[in-house]
Design a protein around this motif. Sequence first.
Motif, PDB file in Angstrom:
ATOM      1  N   THR A  32      25.805  74.230  53.011  1.00 39.66           N
ATOM      2  CA  THR A  32      24.342  74.371  52.979  1.00 39.66           C
ATOM      3  C   THR A  32      23.949  75.836  52.904  1.00 39.66           C
ATOM      4  O   THR A  32      22.881  76.169  52.385  1.00 39.66           O
ATOM      5  CB  THR A  32      23.687  73.765  54.232  1.00 39.66           C
ATOM      6  OG1 THR A  32      24.194  74.440  55.402  1.00 39.66           O
ATOM      7  CG2 THR A  32      23.963  72.267  54.334  1.00 39.66           C
ATOM      8  N   HIS A  33      24.786  76.699  53.461  1.00 36.03           N
ATOM      9  CA  HIS A  33      24.599  78.151  53.368  1.00 36.03           C
ATOM     10  C   HIS A  33      25.878  78.799  53.854  1.00 36.03           C
ATOM     11  O   HIS A  33      26.789  78.116  54.314  1.00 36.03           O
ATOM     12  CB  HIS A  33      23.362  78.605  54.157  1.00 36.03           C
ATOM     13  CG  HIS A  33      23.446  78.401  55.636  1.00 36.03           C
ATOM     14  ND1 HIS A  33      23.582  77.162  56.220  1.00 36.03           N
ATOM     15  CD2 HIS A  33      23.430  79.298  56.672  1.00 36.03           C
ATOM     16  CE1 HIS A  33      23.609  77.298  57.539  1.00 36.03           C
ATOM     17  NE2 HIS A  33      23.536  78.581  57.835  1.00 36.03           N
ATOM     18  N   LEU A  34      25.957  80.132  53.736  1.00 27.67           N
ATOM     19  CA  LEU A  34      27.251  80.782  53.960  1.00 27.67           C
ATOM     20  C   LEU A  34      27.300  81.641  55.221  1.00 27.67           C
ATOM     21  O   LEU A  34      28.018  82.640  55.270  1.00 27.67           O
ATOM     22  CB  LEU A  34      27.666  81.588  52.717  1.00 27.67           C
ATOM     23  CG  LEU A  34      27.904  80.730  51.459  1.00 27.67           C
ATOM     24  CD1 LEU A  34      28.430  81.590  50.312  1.00 27.67           C
ATOM     25  CD2 LEU A  34      28.882  79.586  51.739  1.00 27.67           C
ATOM     26  N   HIS A  35      26.587  81.257  56.266  1.00 22.82           N
ATOM     27  CA  HIS A  35      26.826  81.883  57.572  1.00 22.82           C
ATOM     28  C   HIS A  35      28.211  81.473  58.059  1.00 22.82           C
ATOM     29  O   HIS A  35      28.666  80.356  57.815  1.00 22.82           O
ATOM     30  CB  HIS A  35      25.744  81.453  58.579  1.00 22.82           C
ATOM     31  CG  HIS A  35      24.458  82.192  58.398  1.00 22.82           C
ATOM     32  ND1 HIS A  35      23.242  81.634  58.665  1.00 22.82           N
ATOM     33  CD2 HIS A  35      24.219  83.460  57.963  1.00 22.82           C
ATOM     34  CE1 HIS A  35      22.289  82.527  58.413  1.00 22.82           C
ATOM     35  NE2 HIS A  35      22.860  83.642  57.968  1.00 22.82           N
ATOM     36  N   ILE A  36      28.838  82.386  58.799  1.00 29.64           N
ATOM     37  CA  ILE A  36      30.258  82.220  59.125  1.00 29.64           C
ATOM     38  C   ILE A  36      30.550  80.926  59.884  1.00 29.64           C
ATOM     39  O   ILE A  36      31.576  80.288  59.652  1.00 29.64           O
ATOM     40  CB  ILE A  36      30.779  83.455  59.915  1.00 29.64           C
ATOM     41  CG1 ILE A  36      32.297  83.353  60.103  1.00 29.64           C
ATOM     42  CG2 ILE A  36      30.031  83.645  61.235  1.00 29.64           C
ATOM     43  CD1 ILE A  36      32.943  84.641  60.579  1.00 29.64           C
ATOM     44  N   ASP A  37      29.641  80.500  60.770  1.00 29.47           N
ATOM     45  CA  ASP A  37      29.942  79.297  61.563  1.00 29.47           C
ATOM     46  C   ASP A  37      30.022  78.048  60.689  1.00 29.47           C
ATOM     47  O   ASP A  37      30.686  77.080  61.053  1.00 29.47           O
ATOM     48  CB  ASP A  37      28.924  79.109  62.707  1.00 29.47           C
ATOM     49  CG  ASP A  37      27.481  79.206  62.272  1.00 29.47           C
ATOM     50  OD1 ASP A  37      27.192  79.885  61.265  1.00 29.47           O
ATOM     51  OD2 ASP A  37      26.620  78.600  62.944  1.00 29.47           O
ATOM     52  N   HIS A  38      29.380  78.065  59.528  1.00 25.21           N
ATOM     53  CA  HIS A  38      29.396  76.897  58.631  1.00 25.21           C
ATOM     54  C   HIS A  38      30.553  76.936  57.634  1.00 25.21           C
ATOM     55  O   HIS A  38      30.768  75.974  56.908  1.00 25.21           O
ATOM     56  CB  HIS A  38      28.058  76.799  57.877  1.00 25.21           C
ATOM     57  CG  HIS A  38      26.914  76.482  58.792  1.00 25.21           C
ATOM     58  ND1 HIS A  38      26.280  75.250  58.824  1.00 25.21           N
ATOM     59  CD2 HIS A  38      26.320  77.230  59.755  1.00 25.21           C
ATOM     60  CE1 HIS A  38      25.337  75.270  59.751  1.00 25.21           C
ATOM     61  NE2 HIS A  38      25.343  76.454  60.325  1.00 25.21           N
ATOM     62  N   THR A  39      31.260  78.081  57.586  1.00 24.15           N
ATOM     63  CA  THR A  39      32.296  78.259  56.554  1.00 24.15           C
ATOM     64  C   THR A  39      33.702  78.377  57.116  1.00 24.15           C
ATOM     65  O   THR A  39      34.648  78.558  56.350  1.00 24.15           O
ATOM     66  CB  THR A  39      32.030  79.526  55.710  1.00 24.15           C
ATOM     67  OG1 THR A  39      32.179  80.684  56.547  1.00 24.15           O
ATOM     68  CG2 THR A  39      30.637  79.508  55.093  1.00 24.15           C
ATOM     69  N   GLY A  62      15.118  80.999  53.415  1.00 23.00           N
ATOM     70  CA  GLY A  62      14.392  81.568  54.553  1.00 23.00           C
ATOM     71  C   GLY A  62      15.323  81.862  55.712  1.00 23.00           C
ATOM     72  O   GLY A  62      15.340  82.968  56.247  1.00 23.00           O
ATOM     73  N   HIS A  63      16.123  80.856  56.121  1.00 27.17           N
ATOM     74  CA  HIS A  63      17.164  81.113  57.127  1.00 27.17           C
ATOM     75  C   HIS A  63      18.235  82.001  56.495  1.00 27.17           C
ATOM     76  O   HIS A  63      18.740  82.926  57.115  1.00 27.17           O
ATOM     77  CB  HIS A  63      17.745  79.788  57.603  1.00 27.17           C
ATOM     78  CG  HIS A  63      18.937  79.932  58.501  1.00 27.17           C
ATOM     79  ND1 HIS A  63      18.861  80.478  59.759  1.00 27.17           N
ATOM     80  CD2 HIS A  63      20.247  79.632  58.306  1.00 27.17           C
ATOM     81  CE1 HIS A  63      20.068  80.491  60.309  1.00 27.17           C
ATOM     82  NE2 HIS A  63      20.927  79.981  59.447  1.00 27.17           N
ATOM     83  N   SER A  64      18.571  81.689  55.251  1.00 23.41           N
ATOM     84  CA  SER A  64      19.365  82.579  54.395  1.00 23.41           C
ATOM     85  C   SER A  64      18.777  82.433  52.995  1.00 23.41           C
ATOM     86  O   SER A  64      18.087  81.453  52.716  1.00 23.41           O
ATOM     87  CB  SER A  64      20.848  82.182  54.407  1.00 23.41           C
ATOM     88  OG  SER A  64      21.044  81.023  53.628  1.00 23.41           O
ATOM     89  N   GLY A 121      21.117  71.692  57.008  1.00 25.94           N
ATOM     90  CA  GLY A 121      21.715  72.977  57.377  1.00 25.94           C
ATOM     91  C   GLY A 121      20.951  73.581  58.543  1.00 25.94           C
ATOM     92  O   GLY A 121      20.562  72.868  59.473  1.00 25.94           O
ATOM     93  N   ASP A 122      20.684  74.894  58.480  1.00 25.01           N
ATOM     94  CA  ASP A 122      19.960  75.551  59.570  1.00 25.01           C
ATOM     95  C   ASP A 122      18.501  75.801  59.211  1.00 25.01           C
ATOM     96  O   ASP A 122      17.834  76.644  59.813  1.00 25.01           O
ATOM     97  CB  ASP A 122      20.634  76.883  59.936  1.00 25.01           C
ATOM     98  CG  ASP A 122      21.967  76.662  60.637  1.00 25.01           C
ATOM     99  OD1 ASP A 122      22.329  75.496  60.894  1.00 25.01           O
ATOM    100  OD2 ASP A 122      22.647  77.669  60.921  1.00 25.01           O
ATOM    101  N   ALA A 123      17.966  75.063  58.213  1.00 22.91           N
ATOM    102  CA  ALA A 123      16.545  75.220  57.882  1.00 22.91           C
ATOM    103  C   ALA A 123      15.678  74.493  58.904  1.00 22.91           C
ATOM    104  O   ALA A 123      14.707  75.050  59.426  1.00 22.91           O
ATOM    105  CB  ALA A 123      16.267  74.698  56.472  1.00 22.91           C
TER     106      ALA A 123
HETATM  107 ZN   LIG Z   1      23.029  79.658  59.671  1.00 29.01          ZN
END
Ligand SMILES: [Zn+2]
Length: 213
Positions: free
Chosen positions: A59-66, A136-138, A155-157
């Motif tokens: 959903t996005h590439l923040h480290i906790d999701h990857t 917006g979040h990323s 995701g984190d939206a």
């Molecule tokens: Zn995130």
Amino acid sequence: MKIARAEYNLFGVNTYIVWNPDSCEAAVIDPGMQNPDECAHFKQVVERMELQITHLINTHLHIDHTLGDEFVESMYGVGLMANDADAALGASRGSQAAMFHLRGVPDTPVTIDINIKNGDKIFLGDEYLQVIEVPGHSPGSVALYSPVDKFVITGDALFKGSIGRTDLPGGDHGTLVKAVTNELLTLPDETVVYPGHGPSTTIGAEKISNPYL
Ligand SMILES: [Zn+2]
């Protein structure tokens, strides 16, 4: 389309598996597996459910999701689908690890193999997830929507009772509120929301009670 959730890593990321029960083709969304134990758990689940992992989506590439991306790519031979606007975030996973003082986790750059954008349909057999851009979040955050089975992975939206933080690089509060309002709250009220952290909710419930919107 069916959906199941597992929670991984010290950030409590929701990793989702979405699959077509007829063909058993499955997509992994935001694999958060942080260590060999969590990878082994995921592998067991996939084997027990007799699924064939055919897609890997962030959903996005923040480290906790990857954190589990490399494991899924090498274990199942799939490439990473994500939105190109998050490419810089993927490239900066090492500095994200340093920012959160993470040690012993994957911190090499994440590379997007397939760009996914607004309106794309990702097919698992004859069923699909539709890509909705929710920046917006990323900058490159996307949601994955099943209009047939009436759920959306946000995701984190959007969370139950909250929205994503916007103080990280590339975040923007106004952009996030606008995207969630225009792109997610306009989905049918009964749509089940599966967020990147915490419990599920519905679009209707968030419309009424989310204090950030
Ligand atoms: Zn995130």
